[in-house]
Design a protein around this motif. Structure first.
Motif, PDB file in Angstrom:
ATOM      1  N   PRO A  78      -4.515  32.899   5.828  1.00 28.11           N
ATOM      2  CA  PRO A  78      -3.773  33.880   5.028  1.00 28.11           C
ATOM      3  C   PRO A  78      -2.965  33.228   3.901  1.00 28.11           C
ATOM      4  N   GLU A  79      -2.580  34.055   2.933  1.00 27.37           N
ATOM      5  CA  GLU A  79      -1.743  33.572   1.837  1.00 27.37           C
ATOM      6  C   GLU A  79      -0.413  33.052   2.379  1.00 27.37           C
ATOM      7  N   LYS A  80       0.184  32.129   1.667  1.00 28.11           N
ATOM      8  CA  LYS A  80       1.484  31.530   1.991  1.00 28.11           C
ATOM      9  C   LYS A  80       1.445  30.680   3.262  1.00 28.11           C
ATOM     10  N   VAL A  81       0.252  30.365   3.765  1.00 31.48           N
ATOM     11  CA  VAL A  81       0.129  29.565   4.985  1.00 31.48           C
ATOM     12  C   VAL A  81      -0.630  28.290   4.658  1.00 31.48           C
ATOM     13  N   LYS A  82      -0.088  27.154   5.103  1.00 29.52           N
ATOM     14  CA  LYS A  82      -0.788  25.870   5.020  1.00 29.52           C
ATOM     15  C   LYS A  82      -0.838  25.282   6.414  1.00 29.52           C
ATOM     16  N   VAL A  83      -1.965  24.671   6.727  1.00 21.80           N
ATOM     17  CA  VAL A  83      -2.143  24.058   8.039  1.00 21.80           C
ATOM     18  C   VAL A  83      -2.404  22.578   7.823  1.00 21.80           C
ATOM     19  N   HIS A  84      -1.641  21.755   8.503  1.00 24.24           N
ATOM     20  CA  HIS A  84      -1.753  20.299   8.386  1.00 24.24           C
ATOM     21  C   HIS A  84      -2.306  19.762   9.706  1.00 24.24           C
ATOM     22  N   LYS A 100      -3.088  13.681  16.907  1.00 26.06           N
ATOM     23  CA  LYS A 100      -3.430  14.752  17.847  1.00 26.06           C
ATOM     24  C   LYS A 100      -2.498  15.954  17.685  1.00 26.06           C
ATOM     25  N   ASN A 101      -1.677  15.931  16.660  1.00 24.67           N
ATOM     26  CA  ASN A 101      -0.762  17.028  16.378  1.00 24.67           C
ATOM     27  C   ASN A 101      -1.222  17.772  15.133  1.00 24.67           C
ATOM     28  N   TYR A 102      -0.788  18.999  15.014  1.00 28.87           N
ATOM     29  CA  TYR A 102      -0.997  19.765  13.789  1.00 28.87           C
ATOM     30  C   TYR A 102       0.135  20.776  13.692  1.00 28.87           C
ATOM     31  N   TYR A 103       0.388  21.238  12.470  1.00 25.30           N
ATOM     32  CA  TYR A 103       1.427  22.239  12.318  1.00 25.30           C
ATOM     33  C   TYR A 103       1.062  23.255  11.259  1.00 25.30           C
ATOM     34  N   ILE A 104       1.622  24.446  11.444  1.00 27.32           N
ATOM     35  CA  ILE A 104       1.417  25.555  10.529  1.00 27.32           C
ATOM     36  C   ILE A 104       2.694  25.736   9.720  1.00 27.32           C
ATOM     37  N   HIS A 105       2.541  25.733   8.398  1.00 23.08           N
ATOM     38  CA  HIS A 105       3.682  25.837   7.484  1.00 23.08           C
ATOM     39  C   HIS A 105       3.627  27.201   6.785  1.00 23.08           C
ATOM     40  N   GLN A 110       8.068  25.856  10.014  1.00 24.37           N
ATOM     41  CA  GLN A 110       6.961  25.025  10.486  1.00 24.37           C
ATOM     42  C   GLN A 110       6.879  25.132  12.010  1.00 24.37           C
ATOM     43  N   THR A 111       5.667  25.356  12.502  1.00 19.53           N
ATOM     44  CA  THR A 111       5.444  25.436  13.939  1.00 19.53           C
ATOM     45  C   THR A 111       4.470  24.329  14.329  1.00 19.53           C
ATOM     46  N   ILE A 112       4.855  23.499  15.283  1.00 17.90           N
ATOM     47  CA  ILE A 112       4.082  22.317  15.673  1.00 17.90           C
ATOM     48  C   ILE A 112       3.260  22.618  16.926  1.00 17.90           C
ATOM     49  N   TYR A 113       2.025  22.102  16.940  1.00 18.13           N
ATOM     50  CA  TYR A 113       1.125  22.255  18.074  1.00 18.13           C
ATOM     51  C   TYR A 113       0.504  20.907  18.398  1.00 18.13           C
ATOM     52  N   ALA A 127      -4.359  12.575   7.439  1.00 19.63           N
ATOM     53  CA  ALA A 127      -4.468  13.953   7.917  1.00 19.63           C
ATOM     54  C   ALA A 127      -5.245  14.814   6.930  1.00 19.63           C
ATOM     55  N   TYR A 128      -5.551  16.039   7.356  1.00 20.01           N
ATOM     56  CA  TYR A 128      -6.283  16.990   6.523  1.00 20.01           C
ATOM     57  C   TYR A 128      -5.446  18.252   6.399  1.00 20.01           C
ATOM     58  N   THR A 129      -5.260  18.732   5.172  1.00 19.00           N
ATOM     59  CA  THR A 129      -4.484  19.943   4.911  1.00 19.00           C
ATOM     60  C   THR A 129      -5.422  21.076   4.531  1.00 19.00           C
ATOM     61  N   ILE A 130      -5.232  22.211   5.183  1.00 19.26           N
ATOM     62  CA  ILE A 130      -6.029  23.404   4.905  1.00 19.26           C
ATOM     63  C   ILE A 130      -5.132  24.396   4.171  1.00 19.26           C
TER      64      ILE A 130
END
Length: 157
Positions: A78-84, A100-105, A110-113, A127-130
């Protein structure tokens, strides 16, 4: 009866009543729009989580298969969302220790998983940013000769 027709106390307080009612309506409208905005943000986050869960579950499946596994995947962020993928916030230089971590911005939040798979960009350099939008991703497992870790390389098709 004559005194009731001449009594104007109720008419004197009428503008004050309209003012108080107007202020209450404005307060309620402000709360309503704040609630709608929060709901939109939560919806965007939930949609992003659904899409990223597809990526993470496929990554974990091909990690189990070992080196050389490839899968193609389409996701919509979705708009305004970046995933690292493969990093923690403000810790870009610690890759691969936090791979082994990723987060949603979303906006400033920011929420870490955490995942069972280690993530990398296609060059195995970080890392890879979506970003927001439609993505056709290629997920490929490769072992890093230096660390010996098995990574899921993420790249656009």
């Amino acid at each position: 009866m004559h005194s009731l027709l001449k009594n104007e106390r109720a008419a004197d307080s009428l503008p004050l009543r309209f003012t108080i009612a107007s202020l209450l309506i404005l307060l309620i409208m402000g709360l309503f729009f704040t609630a709608i905005s929060d709901l939109k943000g939560n919806t965007d986050e939930n949609m992003a989580i659904i899409e990223i869960d597809k990526l993470v579950s496929n990554s974990e499946q091909i990690s189990v298969r070992g080196e050389g596994s490839i899968i193609h995947l389409e996701i919509d962020i979705p708009e305004k969302v970046k995933v690292h993928m493969g990093e923690l916030p403000n810790e870009d230089n610690l890759w691969p220790s936090n791979s082994k971590n990723y987060y949603i911005h979303i906006d400033e939040r920011q929420t870490i998983y955490e995942s069972m798979s280690a993530f990398s960009n296609e060059n195995m350099t970080g890392a890879y940013t979506i970003t927001p939008g439609h993505h056709e991703l290629k997920l490929e497992t490769e072992r890093d000769p230096i660390t010996g870790m098995l990574f899921v390389k993420i790249s656009e098709k």
